[in-house]
Design a protein around this motif. Sequence first.
Motif, mmCIF file in Angstrom:
data_model
loop_
_atom_site.group_PDB
_atom_site.id
_atom_site.type_symbol
_atom_site.label_atom_id
_atom_site.label_comp_id
_atom_site.label_asym_id
_atom_site.label_seq_id
_atom_site.Cartn_x
_atom_site.Cartn_y
_atom_site.Cartn_z
ATOM 1 N N VAL A 1 -1.907 -0.049 9.359
ATOM 2 C CA VAL A 1 -2.756 0.612 8.359
ATOM 3 C C VAL A 1 -3.724 -0.451 7.845
ATOM 4 O O VAL A 1 -3.297 -1.497 7.341
ATOM 5 N N THR B 1 12.311 9.192 11.317
ATOM 6 C CA THR B 1 11.552 8.291 10.468
ATOM 7 C C THR B 1 12.235 8.178 9.109
ATOM 8 O O THR B 1 13.383 8.578 8.941
ATOM 9 N N GLY B 2 11.519 7.623 8.140
ATOM 10 C CA GLY B 2 12.107 7.472 6.810
ATOM 11 C C GLY B 2 11.010 7.206 5.800
ATOM 12 O O GLY B 2 9.844 7.513 6.067
ATOM 13 N N GLY B 3 11.305 6.523 4.710
ATOM 14 C CA GLY B 3 12.196 5.381 4.554
ATOM 15 C C GLY B 3 12.275 4.578 5.849
ATOM 16 O O GLY B 3 11.418 4.683 6.688
ATOM 17 N N GLU B 4 13.324 3.814 5.963
ATOM 18 C CA GLU B 4 13.507 3.036 7.200
ATOM 19 C C GLU B 4 14.692 3.616 7.964
ATOM 20 O O GLU B 4 15.845 3.449 7.550
ATOM 21 N N MET C 1 4.430 8.950 0.799
ATOM 22 C CA MET C 1 4.776 8.769 2.215
ATOM 23 C C MET C 1 6.242 8.355 2.426
ATOM 24 O O MET C 1 6.943 8.936 3.248
ATOM 25 N N SER D 1 5.751 -0.310 12.889
ATOM 26 C CA SER D 1 4.659 -0.495 11.933
ATOM 27 C C SER D 1 4.502 -1.985 11.684
ATOM 28 O O SER D 1 5.474 -2.663 11.370
ATOM 29 N N GLU E 1 -6.179 4.929 9.382
ATOM 30 C CA GLU E 1 -6.894 4.909 8.100
ATOM 31 C C GLU E 1 -5.900 5.154 6.960
ATOM 32 O O GLU E 1 -5.009 6.006 7.062
ATOM 33 N N PHE E 2 -6.119 4.413 5.901
ATOM 34 C CA PHE E 2 -5.261 4.488 4.703
ATOM 35 C C PHE E 2 -5.467 5.846 4.011
ATOM 36 O O PHE E 2 -6.591 6.269 3.759
ATOM 37 N N MET E 3 -4.344 6.526 3.715
ATOM 38 C CA MET E 3 -4.425 7.850 3.068
ATOM 39 C C MET E 3 -3.835 7.793 1.655
ATOM 40 O O MET E 3 -3.000 6.928 1.374
ATOM 41 N N GLY F 1 6.953 9.263 7.427
ATOM 42 C CA GLY F 1 5.630 9.170 8.061
ATOM 43 C C GLY F 1 5.689 9.344 9.557
ATOM 44 O O GLY F 1 6.747 9.432 10.155
ATOM 45 N N THR G 1 10.046 5.906 14.390
ATOM 46 C CA THR G 1 9.094 4.990 13.743
ATOM 47 C C THR G 1 9.879 4.048 12.844
ATOM 48 O O THR G 1 10.680 4.503 12.022
ATOM 49 N N THR G 2 9.663 2.753 13.010
ATOM 50 C CA THR G 2 10.448 1.765 12.261
ATOM 51 C C THR G 2 9.560 0.623 11.799
ATOM 52 O O THR G 2 8.518 0.363 12.403
ATOM 53 N N ASN G 3 10.016 -0.093 10.757
ATOM 54 C CA ASN G 3 9.292 -1.308 10.373
ATOM 55 C C ASN G 3 9.722 -2.494 11.243
ATOM 56 O O ASN G 3 9.164 -3.581 11.117
ATOM 57 N N TYR H 1 0.822 -1.214 0.000
ATOM 58 C CA TYR H 1 0.000 0.000 0.000
ATOM 59 C C TYR H 1 0.855 1.263 0.000
ATOM 60 O O TYR H 1 0.327 2.373 0.001
HETATM 61 N N1 SAM Z 1 9.833 2.520 7.659
HETATM 62 C C1 SAM Z 1 9.237 3.061 8.829
HETATM 63 C C2 SAM Z 1 7.992 2.302 9.198
HETATM 64 O O1 SAM Z 1 7.645 1.358 8.485
HETATM 65 O O2 SAM Z 1 7.376 2.613 10.203
HETATM 66 C C3 SAM Z 1 8.943 4.549 8.776
HETATM 67 C C4 SAM Z 1 8.391 5.101 7.517
HETATM 68 S S1 SAM Z 1 6.763 4.559 7.080
HETATM 69 C C5 SAM Z 1 6.519 5.498 5.628
HETATM 70 C C6 SAM Z 1 5.805 5.364 8.326
HETATM 71 C C7 SAM Z 1 4.380 4.919 8.488
HETATM 72 O O3 SAM Z 1 3.634 5.355 7.389
HETATM 73 C C8 SAM Z 1 4.177 3.421 8.576
HETATM 74 O O4 SAM Z 1 3.465 3.154 9.757
HETATM 75 C C9 SAM Z 1 3.307 3.117 7.391
HETATM 76 O O5 SAM Z 1 2.407 2.089 7.652
HETATM 77 C C10 SAM Z 1 2.593 4.431 7.185
HETATM 78 N N2 SAM Z 1 2.040 4.611 5.842
HETATM 79 C C11 SAM Z 1 2.653 4.438 4.658
HETATM 80 N N3 SAM Z 1 1.809 4.708 3.645
HETATM 81 C C12 SAM Z 1 0.635 5.085 4.209
HETATM 82 C C13 SAM Z 1 -0.639 5.472 3.691
HETATM 83 N N4 SAM Z 1 -0.846 5.567 2.383
HETATM 84 N N5 SAM Z 1 -1.621 5.772 4.562
HETATM 85 C C14 SAM Z 1 -1.412 5.694 5.902
HETATM 86 N N6 SAM Z 1 -0.229 5.334 6.446
HETATM 87 C C15 SAM Z 1 0.775 5.020 5.616
#
Ligand code: SAM
Length: 368
Positions: free
Chosen positions: A201, A93-96, A363, A159, A229-231, A368, A135-137, A57
């Motif tokens: 998400v 945050t990032g990226g990762e 994003m 995440s 919510e998905f944006m 994010g 914020t990290t994966n 997504y």
């Molecule tokens: N890599 C890190 C991570 O995964 O948390 C930090 C960056 S990631 C872009 C930050 C957050 O943005 C994650 O929680 C991700 O699920 C969320 N995210 C990415 N695309 C999104 C979208 N279209 N709508 C809502 N949240 C989104």
Amino acid sequence: MSYKTMDDAATSVLERTADERDSHARQERGRLRDKLGRAITDLRVSVTDRCNFKCVYCRTGNEGAQYSELPIADYLRMVRRFVALGVEKVRLTGGEPLLRSGLLEMIGELAKMRTAYLPDGTPTEEGRPLDIALTTNGHLLEHMAGSLKEAGLNRITVSMDAVDAETFAAITRVPRSFDRVLAGIRQAKSVGLGPVKVNCVLLRGFNDGQIEQFAEFSRREGVIVRFIEFMPLEEDRSWRPETVVPMDEIVGRLDAYRPLVELPPNSVSETAKRFTFDDGLGEVGIIAPVSRPFCGHCSRVRLTSDGKIRTCLFSQSDHDLYGEMARGGTDSELDAYIRKVVMRKEARHHIGEPGFQKPSRNMVHIGG
Ligand code: SAM
């Protein structure tokens, strides 16, 4: 407007000019605020737009990093300017972000910074430590959690979009990713980075079957789960209103699983509506930027990995703070630039409205 005499008209012009001068002066000192009076206390800094996951997504799966990364010292100088103007919370945050070399040193330096204002807005000489979050994966978290804590990190958000290993791998497009992230979450808790927040998400037809399992996960693992919510911020422009699982539906499902009890917000700019269950075990939050926008309380700006300020996730352009710095800008010139940019912060996003325009970055390239 009509005036009885020329004197009335002149007085009115003079009063207006004085008001404008006052407002200009207020903009040049004091805590950082936008034109709507929103205090900017929260800075998100992307330290790379590289990512080791390709969440369906978020990314197309074919594109990599698109923007440059700056030396850590340059991010720190920019953060220092924001802190001098009133920022209290910094989220990396990032990226990762865990892919970024120099991250621990950066956290160590952030931990030495002190706020310039007290929470009530009074300027202070002593200041307080910043609230430093990340914020990290979670993919690299198990081995890094201890060092992150030692460096001075206060809080972590992981995440995690499924609690079922197969669905998780299908979303991230990385085999066997779930066990590593789970180990990362447990390690973060054990080194004292709690309360760990786990962000999910929800996408209709993909992981919305897991709402109740996430509630169980929160109760079992002792973490705060937050549904988001998905944006429309994804690379392949696949967002549709039907894909969003709205807050009311999530609340209904959770309440049917086990009666919910609402918790008070932690602060006025809290983005999540918080709940526990009737036995007080577990915490779930719902962040609903689409069905319940919270722009009126937004206290956030973002700095991208290439040093641009973004005043809203949905901005159509960004502002080159790094460019100002690279051209030799002094601290007070950078402060003036930041104040000018923040003044133009968007009042709100327009998701779901006719004529909505997607932001100029996605994003993963914003942070994010
Ligand atoms: N890599 C890190 C991570 O995964 O948390 C930090 C960056 S990631 C872009 C930050 C957050 O943005 C994650 O929680 C991700 O699920 C969320 N995210 C990415 N695309 C999104 C979208 N279209 N709508 C809502 N949240 C989104």
